[in-house]
Design a protein around this motif. Structure first.
Motif, PDB file in Angstrom:
ATOM      1  N   THR A   1       0.843  -1.200   0.000  1.00 57.35           N
ATOM      2  CA  THR A   1       0.000   0.000   0.000  1.00 57.35           C
ATOM      3  C   THR A   1       0.880   1.252   0.000  1.00 57.35           C
ATOM      4  OG1 THR A   1      -1.714  -1.194   1.213  1.00 57.35           O
ATOM      5  CG2 THR A   1      -1.854   1.200   1.217  1.00 57.35           C
ATOM      6  N   MET A   2       1.964   1.216   0.777  1.00 54.29           N
ATOM      7  CA  MET A   2       2.901   2.349   0.805  1.00 54.29           C
ATOM      8  C   MET A   2       3.452   2.617  -0.590  1.00 54.29           C
ATOM      9  SD  MET A   2       4.996   1.386   4.297  1.00 54.29           S
ATOM     10  CE  MET A   2       6.484   2.164   3.727  1.00 54.29           C
ATOM     11  N   GLN A   3       3.794   1.567  -1.309  1.00 55.73           N
ATOM     12  CA  GLN A   3       4.350   1.729  -2.654  1.00 55.73           C
ATOM     13  C   GLN A   3       3.306   2.249  -3.632  1.00 55.73           C
ATOM     14  OE1 GLN A   3       6.026  -2.092  -3.576  1.00 55.73           O
ATOM     15  NE2 GLN A   3       7.992  -1.563  -2.651  1.00 55.73           N
TER      16      GLN A   3
ATOM     17  N   THR B   1       4.115   7.190   3.473  1.00 58.68           N
ATOM     18  CA  THR B   1       4.833   6.517   4.550  1.00 58.68           C
ATOM     19  C   THR B   1       3.929   5.513   5.269  1.00 58.68           C
ATOM     20  OG1 THR B   1       4.221   8.182   6.174  1.00 58.68           O
ATOM     21  CG2 THR B   1       6.267   8.549   4.954  1.00 58.68           C
ATOM     22  N   ARG B   2       4.559   4.662   6.061  1.00 62.07           N
ATOM     23  CA  ARG B   2       3.823   3.667   6.848  1.00 62.07           C
ATOM     24  C   ARG B   2       2.825   4.337   7.800  1.00 62.07           C
ATOM     25  NH1 ARG B   2       4.852  -1.544   8.180  1.00 62.07           N
ATOM     26  NH2 ARG B   2       6.851  -1.426   7.105  1.00 62.07           N
ATOM     27  N   SER B   3       3.271   5.395   8.478  1.00 61.11           N
ATOM     28  CA  SER B   3       2.377   6.057   9.433  1.00 61.11           C
ATOM     29  C   SER B   3       1.171   6.681   8.725  1.00 61.11           C
ATOM     30  CB  SER B   3       3.130   7.106  10.256  1.00 61.11           C
ATOM     31  OG  SER B   3       3.598   8.140   9.437  1.00 61.11           O
ATOM     32  N   TYR B   4       1.372   7.167   7.498  1.00 61.13           N
ATOM     33  CA  TYR B   4       0.249   7.757   6.768  1.00 61.13           C
ATOM     34  C   TYR B   4      -0.761   6.692   6.338  1.00 61.13           C
ATOM     35  CZ  TYR B   4      -2.336  11.014   3.873  1.00 61.13           C
ATOM     36  OH  TYR B   4      -3.326  11.798   3.351  1.00 61.13           O
TER      37      TYR B   4
ATOM     38  N   TYR C   1      -1.463   4.037   8.110  1.00 59.35           N
ATOM     39  CA  TYR C   1      -2.237   3.789   9.329  1.00 59.35           C
ATOM     40  C   TYR C   1      -3.208   4.944   9.611  1.00 59.35           C
ATOM     41  CZ  TYR C   1       0.439  -0.358  10.519  1.00 59.35           C
ATOM     42  OH  TYR C   1       0.995  -1.615  10.512  1.00 59.35           O
ATOM     43  N   GLN C   2      -2.783   6.163   9.320  1.00 57.54           N
ATOM     44  CA  GLN C   2      -3.673   7.323   9.478  1.00 57.54           C
ATOM     45  C   GLN C   2      -4.882   7.201   8.561  1.00 57.54           C
ATOM     46  OE1 GLN C   2      -1.612  10.942   8.577  1.00 57.54           O
ATOM     47  NE2 GLN C   2      -1.506  11.581  10.701  1.00 57.54           N
ATOM     48  N   LEU C   3      -4.663   6.809   7.317  1.00 56.61           N
ATOM     49  CA  LEU C   3      -5.756   6.661   6.362  1.00 56.61           C
ATOM     50  C   LEU C   3      -6.737   5.571   6.799  1.00 56.61           C
ATOM     51  CD1 LEU C   3      -3.812   7.008   2.992  1.00 56.61           C
ATOM     52  CD2 LEU C   3      -5.407   8.661   3.998  1.00 56.61           C
ATOM     53  N   VAL C   4      -6.219   4.516   7.407  1.00 54.65           N
ATOM     54  CA  VAL C   4      -7.096   3.456   7.917  1.00 54.65           C
ATOM     55  C   VAL C   4      -7.927   3.987   9.079  1.00 54.65           C
ATOM     56  CG1 VAL C   4      -7.148   1.215   9.085  1.00 54.65           C
ATOM     57  CG2 VAL C   4      -5.639   1.565   7.110  1.00 54.65           C
ATOM     58  N   ARG C   5      -7.292   4.738   9.995  1.00 53.67           N
ATOM     59  CA  ARG C   5      -8.032   5.300  11.130  1.00 53.67           C
ATOM     60  C   ARG C   5      -9.104   6.281  10.677  1.00 53.67           C
ATOM     61  NH1 ARG C   5      -2.946   5.220  13.619  1.00 53.67           N
ATOM     62  NH2 ARG C   5      -2.556   7.398  13.095  1.00 53.67           N
ATOM     63  N   LYS C   6      -8.831   7.021   9.604  1.00 52.01           N
ATOM     64  CA  LYS C   6      -9.799   7.996   9.077  1.00 52.01           C
ATOM     65  C   LYS C   6     -10.844   7.346   8.175  1.00 52.01           C
ATOM     66  CE  LYS C   6      -6.589  11.886   8.843  1.00 52.01           C
ATOM     67  NZ  LYS C   6      -5.894  12.800   7.912  1.00 52.01           N
ATOM     68  N   ASN C   7     -10.756   6.034   8.001  1.00 54.78           N
ATOM     69  CA  ASN C   7     -11.645   5.279   7.116  1.00 54.78           C
ATOM     70  C   ASN C   7     -11.503   5.674   5.652  1.00 54.78           C
ATOM     71  OD1 ASN C   7     -12.752   3.647   9.126  1.00 54.78           O
ATOM     72  ND2 ASN C   7     -14.202   5.250   9.694  1.00 54.78           N
ATOM     73  N   SER C   8     -10.344   6.204   5.274  1.00 59.15           N
ATOM     74  CA  SER C   8     -10.071   6.483   3.869  1.00 59.15           C
ATOM     75  C   SER C   8      -9.597   5.220   3.163  1.00 59.15           C
ATOM     76  CB  SER C   8      -9.014   7.568   3.733  1.00 59.15           C
ATOM     77  OG  SER C   8      -9.496   8.785   4.236  1.00 59.15           O
ATOM     78  N   LEU C   9      -9.050   4.297   3.932  1.00 58.49           N
ATOM     79  CA  LEU C   9      -8.683   2.980   3.431  1.00 58.49           C
ATOM     80  C   LEU C   9      -9.401   1.945   4.277  1.00 58.49           C
ATOM     81  CD1 LEU C   9      -4.812   3.263   2.911  1.00 58.49           C
ATOM     82  CD2 LEU C   9      -6.579   3.291   1.154  1.00 58.49           C
TER      83      LEU C   9
END
Length: 89
Positions: A22-24, A29-32, A34-42
């Motif tokens: 997913t990062m590629q 970045t890895r942290s982003y 995880y941020q997208l998952v928390r925001k329900n964007s992914l």
């Protein structure tokens, strides 16, 4: 509407992407990721280890690059799904 239902069906019947893949694909970045998952964007298919829905990655790419995604929709779908890890179903 039909396209959204079709994407949902394909997403549920396909594997997911690892965080690294997913990062590629999103060039983030890895942290982003995880941020997208928390925001329900992914959409996360599995939490431990984290597996990301291919459909949500494709949608994110289409939102970020609408003109490119429109011209290369089939190639994009095929390429992202080739990277999917099917053992996480």
């Amino acid at each position: 509407m039909v396209m959204r239902l079709l994407r949902l069906f394909i997403t549920m019947n396909s594997g997911g992407l690892s965080v690294e893949a997913t990062m590629q694909w999103l060039n983030v970045t890895r942290s982003y990721v995880y941020q997208l998952v928390r925001k329900n964007s992914l959409k996360a298919l599995k939490l431990n280890p984290l597996v990301i829905s291919t459909g949500s990655v494709i949608e994110r790419i289409e939102e970020t690059y609408p003109l490119v995604a429109q011209k290369c929709h089939q190639i994009l779908n095929y390429s992202v799904k080739q990277d999917a890890t099917h053992e996480f179903k």
